[in-house]
Motif scaffolding. Structure first.
Motif, PDB file in Angstrom:
ATOM      1  N   GLU B  42       0.917  -1.000   0.032  1.00 26.62           N
ATOM      2  CA  GLU B  42      -0.119   0.000  -0.169  1.00 26.62           C
ATOM      3  C   GLU B  42       0.785   1.254  -0.033  1.00 26.62           C
ATOM      4  O   GLU B  42       0.683   2.319  -0.743  1.00 26.62           O
ATOM      5  N   LEU B  45       2.391   2.047  -3.430  1.00 27.86           N
ATOM      6  CA  LEU B  45       1.153   2.418  -4.125  1.00 27.86           C
ATOM      7  C   LEU B  45       1.059   3.998  -3.916  1.00 27.86           C
ATOM      8  O   LEU B  45       1.022   4.957  -4.775  1.00 27.86           O
ATOM      9  N   ARG B  46       1.083   4.603  -2.606  1.00 26.07           N
ATOM     10  CA  ARG B  46       0.789   5.704  -2.353  1.00 26.07           C
ATOM     11  C   ARG B  46       1.862   6.522  -2.671  1.00 26.07           C
ATOM     12  O   ARG B  46       1.682   7.814  -2.957  1.00 26.07           O
ATOM     13  N   ARG B  48       3.743   6.518  -5.350  1.00 24.66           N
ATOM     14  CA  ARG B  48       3.697   6.809  -6.481  1.00 24.66           C
ATOM     15  C   ARG B  48       2.473   7.578  -6.877  1.00 24.66           C
ATOM     16  O   ARG B  48       2.547   8.660  -7.684  1.00 24.66           O
ATOM     17  N   GLU B  49       1.431   7.391  -6.131  1.00 24.52           N
ATOM     18  CA  GLU B  49       0.377   8.306  -6.261  1.00 24.52           C
ATOM     19  C   GLU B  49       0.363   9.713  -5.939  1.00 24.52           C
ATOM     20  O   GLU B  49      -0.115  10.793  -6.301  1.00 24.52           O
ATOM     21  N   ILE B  56       7.255  -0.682  -9.422  1.00 28.96           N
ATOM     22  CA  ILE B  56       6.778  -1.302  -8.022  1.00 28.96           C
ATOM     23  C   ILE B  56       6.784  -2.796  -8.194  1.00 28.96           C
ATOM     24  O   ILE B  56       5.987  -3.317  -9.401  1.00 28.96           O
ATOM     25  N   GLY B  77      -2.063  -3.360  -7.409  1.00 31.13           N
ATOM     26  CA  GLY B  77      -1.493  -2.438  -8.409  1.00 31.13           C
ATOM     27  C   GLY B  77       0.211  -2.420  -8.365  1.00 31.13           C
ATOM     28  O   GLY B  77       0.601  -1.434  -9.166  1.00 31.13           O
ATOM     29  N   VAL B  78       0.634  -3.403  -8.067  1.00 28.20           N
ATOM     30  CA  VAL B  78       1.966  -3.368  -8.044  1.00 28.20           C
ATOM     31  C   VAL B  78       2.217  -3.796  -9.511  1.00 28.20           C
ATOM     32  O   VAL B  78       1.210  -4.309 -10.269  1.00 28.20           O
ATOM     33  N   ASP B  79       3.167  -3.403 -10.248  1.00 28.02           N
ATOM     34  CA  ASP B  79       3.602  -3.543 -11.639  1.00 28.02           C
ATOM     35  C   ASP B  79       4.084  -5.133 -12.077  1.00 28.02           C
ATOM     36  O   ASP B  79       3.368  -5.540 -13.308  1.00 28.02           O
TER      37      ASP B  79
END
Ligand SMILES: Cc1cc2nc3c(=O)[nH]c(=O)nc-3n(C[C@H](O)[C@H](O)[C@H](O)COP(=O)(O)OP(=O)(O)OC[C@H]3O[C@@H](n4cnc5c(N)ncnc54)[C@H](O)[C@@H]3O)c2cc1C
Ligand SMILES: Nc1ncnc2c1ncn2[C@@H]1O[C@H](COP(=O)(O)O)[C@@H](O)[C@H]1O
Lengths: 316, 252
Positions: B42, B45-46, B48-49, B56, B77-79
Motif C-alpha cells: 500500500e 502505491l501511495r 507513486r500516487e 513497483i 497495483g504492483v507492476d
C-alpha cells in the motif's frame, strides 16, 4: 568473550541488561562476561554494570548520545572483533531487534532472534523462540565461530550482583556518521508502573464502551491494584488510549503475574502480546469470546456493572 | 526509480495453528498475504500516487503457493513480481541475501518490508538486507513521504517515536498505522492476469541457512478455565476477588 550490549535509559541500567547477564552466565562458555555500555553520559551506568558483569567496556562519546542502528552496529562489531567475542547478546527491544541483524551480517554470524532460552551443547547454541504470533515454540540452533542472539525481555531472571565490582575499561571507537537524521522525538511517559515491567496489567478493549467509560472504569481498577494499563488496538485506533498502552503483535508484549482483560474479545494479534501471562482474568458479556479459551478466572457479564462491583469488593 | 515490496504468505488470522511431525503444518490451511506486507504494498502505491515515478516490484521467496499472495499484490497495483521458488525454509539472514542480490540486479532504490510478520515473528529481514547493500534503514515506520530522493517519516523507537529524514536508497519496515491497505478491485484483478511474474530458482543465489530449525511445538499453558456467571454482578465480583485473594493469592 561473551559480549553483552547493555540497555539503559534515563541514566539507569535497564532490567533487560540484568536478564542478558543471566543468559550470558548460564551459558558456561569460555571467557569473561563483558558488558558494553554505549552512550554519552554513562559513567554511573558503567559503575552499576560493574556490580554484575566480569568486566565493563565503556564507550563514552558525544557521538553516541543518540541511539542509531548504524553507529551501534559499528561500535559492537569493532569491540567484538578486537575482543574476539564468540557470543554477542543483545536485548530484543525495538532497537536491539533493528541493529542486531546488521551486526550479524557484518560478522558473518548467525542470528538467534527474540529467544526465550539458550544453552550450549558441544559448542553449538540451542535456543527457543515463539513464532506464529506466540502460538508456537520453535527450537533452533546454530554453530559458528561467532553467534549473535537477541533475548526476549522477561525470559530470564535478573542477574544477582557480584561480591565486588569488576574492572571498567574505556574504549575508543571508529564511528561512521548516522544516515538516518532524527528530526523530532515523542517520548512515552506515564505516572504508573511501566507496562512491560508491571506485575499486574489491567487491559481494556472495545467492550469498555467509550473513552470516558474506559477512564472511569479501568483507571481506578488499575490504580487500586497498583497495575499498569493496557489496551487493544481497537481502543487505540478509536483514540481512547495512547499507542504506548497497546498490547499485542504491533504493540507491547507483556507477561505479568496477572493480566486482567476487560471487554476484550481475544483476537490472535492481541493474544500474542499477553498469552504468556501467569494468570489471565477476563470479563466479557459474550461467553463464546475467544479470550475465555485462555482464561483462568472469568466472568460472563457486563463490564459496566462488574467493574464497579469489583472495585467495591476490593475496598471491603 | 524502483521500489521493491517483499511478500510473505502467512496463516489467515482466523485459522488455528497445527503442528505435525514437529513442524507447523500449513497444507490444509487458508493462507493470505501478511498484513504487515500489505502495509508495504500500500505504501509503495501511495508514494507513486503522491508523485514518485516508480516501478513497483513484488518480491517473494517461497513455495509455489506463494504465487497467490504475489497475485494479490499485482491486483492491488504492483507492476510485476519476481518469485524465487523454493520449498526450503530460509532464516531471515539467508533470505536477505536473495533480496539484496535482486535489489542490486534490478537497481532498486527503496525496499519496503513487513515488520514482524505473523509466521516467523522475525524482524530481521529489513535490517539484514540493508546491511548487505550498505543502505540505511528505518524500522517500525508509521508515516512516510518522499520528495525527490529524500524520505521523511515517523517510526517507533524504544520509548516512543521519532520523526526522521533519510536519503534513498533505503530499507523501510512497516508498522501498524502506516496506512489502510486497499482491497484489490475487479479491474485490478483482471489487469493482474496480464502482469509478469518472473520465476527464478534459488540455486543461483548461493544461500545456505545460517540457523538450523529443530522442531516446533504448541505448548499452551494449562488454564483454570473457571468461568463465572455475571448475572448477579455483586456475587460474581465477590467470588472473583475471593479466588484472586485466597486461591491464586495474587492480590492482597
Ligand atoms: C497486522 C495486525 C496487527 C494487529 N495488532 C494488534 C495488537 O497489537 N493489539 C491488539 O489488541 N490488536 C491488534 N490487532 C487487531 C485485532 O485483530 C483485533 O481487532 C483487536 O484486538 C480487537 O480489540 P477488542 O478486543 O478491543 O475489540 P472487539 O474485538 O470488538 O471486542 C470487544 C469485546 O468486548 C465485549 N463487550 C462489548 N461490550 C461489552 C460489555 N458491556 N460488557 C462486557 N463485554 C463487552 C464483546 O463481547 C467483545 O468480545 C491487529 C490486527 C492486525 C491485522
Ligand atoms: N491454555 C492456553 N494458555 C495460553 N494461550 C493459549 C492457551 N490455549 C490457547 N492459547 C492461545 O490462544 C490462541 C487461540 O488458540 P486456538 O484456539 O488454538 O486457535 C492462540 O494464541 C493460542 O496460543
Amino acid at each position: 568473550m561473551i559480549l553483552v550490549v547493555a540497555e539503559h535509559a534515563n541514566g539507569k541500567l535497564a532490567k533487560s541488561t540484568l536478564e542478558l547477564l543471566t543468559a550470558a552466565r548460564s551459558l558456561n562458555r569460555a571467557g569473561d562476561v563483558t558488558a558494553l555500555i554505549l552512550g554519552s553520559d554513562i559513567l554511573a551506568i558503567a559503575a552499576e554494570a560493574a556490580r554484575f558483569a566480569d568486566q565493563v567496556l565503556v564507550a563514552q562519546t558525544p557521538a553516541l548520545a543518540q541511539y542509531d542502528p548504524e553507529l551501534w552496529t559499528a561500535a559492537i562489531v569493532q569491540i567484538a572483533r578486537e575482543g574476539e567475542a564468540h557470543t554477542i547478546l543483545i536485548g530484543a527491544s525495538r532497537s536491539g531487534r533493528e541493529y542486531s541483524p546488521r551486526v550479524a551480517i557484518r560478522l558473518d554470524a548467525p542470528l538467534l532472534e527474540d529467544i526465550i532460552s539458550l544453552h550450549d551443547e558441544a559448542g553449538s547454541l540451542h535456543a527457543q523462540r515463539y513464532t506464529y504470533l506466540a502460538r508456537v515454540t520453535e527450537s533452533i540452533s546454530a554453530k559458528a565461530p561467532i553467534i549473535v542472539a537477541t533475548i526476549k525481555p522477561g525470559a530470564f531472571a535478573p542477574a544477582a550482583s557480584l561480591p565486588s565490582p569488576s574492572e571498567q575499561w574505556d574504549v575508543d571507537l571508529n564511528l561512521p556518521t548516522a544516515r538516518l537524521k532524527v528530526t523530532g522525538k515523542t517520548t512515552e511517559s506515564t505516572d504508573r508502573v511501566s507496562l512491560t515491567e508491571a506485575d499486574i496489567v489491567v487491559s481494556g478493549g472495545r467492550g469498555a464502551g467509550t473513552a470516558e467509560a474506559f477512564t472511569a472504569l479501568i483507571e481506578p481498577l488499575a490504580d487500586r491494584l497498583g497495575a499498569a494499563i493496557g489496551a487493544t488496538r481497537a481502543v487505540v485506533d478509536a483514540g481512547w488510549r495512547p499507542y504506548a498502552e497497546q498490547v499485542g503483535q504491533t504493540g507491547k508484549t507483556v507477561q505479568p503475574s496477572v493480566y486482567i482483560a476487560i471487554g476484550i474479545s481475544g483476537a490472535v494479534q492481541h493474544l500474542s502480546g499477553m498469552n504468556k501471562s501467569k494468570l489471565i482474568v477476563a470479563i466479557n458479556r459474550d461467553a463464546e469470546a475467544p479470550i475465555f479459551k485462555i482464561t483462568d478466572y472469568g466472568i460472563v457479564g457486563d463490564v459496566q456493572q462488574l467493574v464497579p462491583a469489583i472495585l467495591a469488593e476490593l475496598k471491603k | 526509480m524502483r521500489i521493491f515490496t517483499l511478500i510473505r504468505q502467512v496463516l489467515d488470522a482466523e485459522e488455528t495453528v497445527r503442528v505435525q511431525n514437529n513442524a507447523v503444518a500449513l497444507a490444509s490451511s487458508k493462507l493470505v498475504m501478511d498484513t504487515m506486507d500489505e502495509y508495504g504494498v500500500e505504501e509503495a502505491l501511495r508514494l507513486r500516487e503522491q508523485g514518485a515515478e516508480a516501478e513497483i516490484i513484488a518480491i517473494g521467496v517461497g513455495p509455489a503457493r506463494l504465487q497467490d499472495a504475489l497475485r494479490t499484490a499485482l491486483a492491488m497495483g504492483v507492476d510485476r513480481a519476481i518469485h524465487v521458488e523454493t520449498d526450503l525454509a530460509l532464516d531471515a539472514l539467508a533470505l536477505s541475501k536473495v533480496v539484496a542480490t535482486l535489489a542490486s540486479e534490478e537497481s532498486a532504490d527503496l525496499i519496503l518490508t513487513g515488520g514482524q510478520q505473523a509466521d516467523w515473528d522475525s524482524h530481521a529481514l529489513g535490517a539484514a538486507t540493508a546491511e548487505r547493500l550498505n543502505w540505511p534503514q528505518a524500522t517500525w515506520t508509521t508515516a512516510l513521504a518522499l520528495s525527490g530522493r529524500t524520505l521523511t517519516g515517523r517510526h517507533d523507537v524504544d520509548e516512543g517515536s521519532e520523526t526522521f529524514t533519510l536519503d534513498l536508497p533505503a530499507v523501510i519496515t512497516t508498522q501498524q498505522g502506516l496506512n489502510e491497505p486497499r482491497y484489490p478491485t475487479l479491474p485490478g484483478i483482471m489487469k493482474a492476469k496480464k502482469k509478469e511474474t518472473r520465476k527464478e530458482t534459488l540455486d543461483r543465489f548461493d544461500v545456505v541457512p545460517t540457523v538450523s530449525f529443530e522442531r516446533a511445538e504448541i505448548q499452551t499453558k494449562s488454564r483454570k478455565l473457571r468461568i463465572l456467571d455475571g448475572k448477579d454482578p455483586q456475587a460474581a465480583a465477590a467470588e472473583l476477588i475471593n479466588l484472586l485473594r485466597n486461591e491464586a493469592r495474587v492480590i492482597a
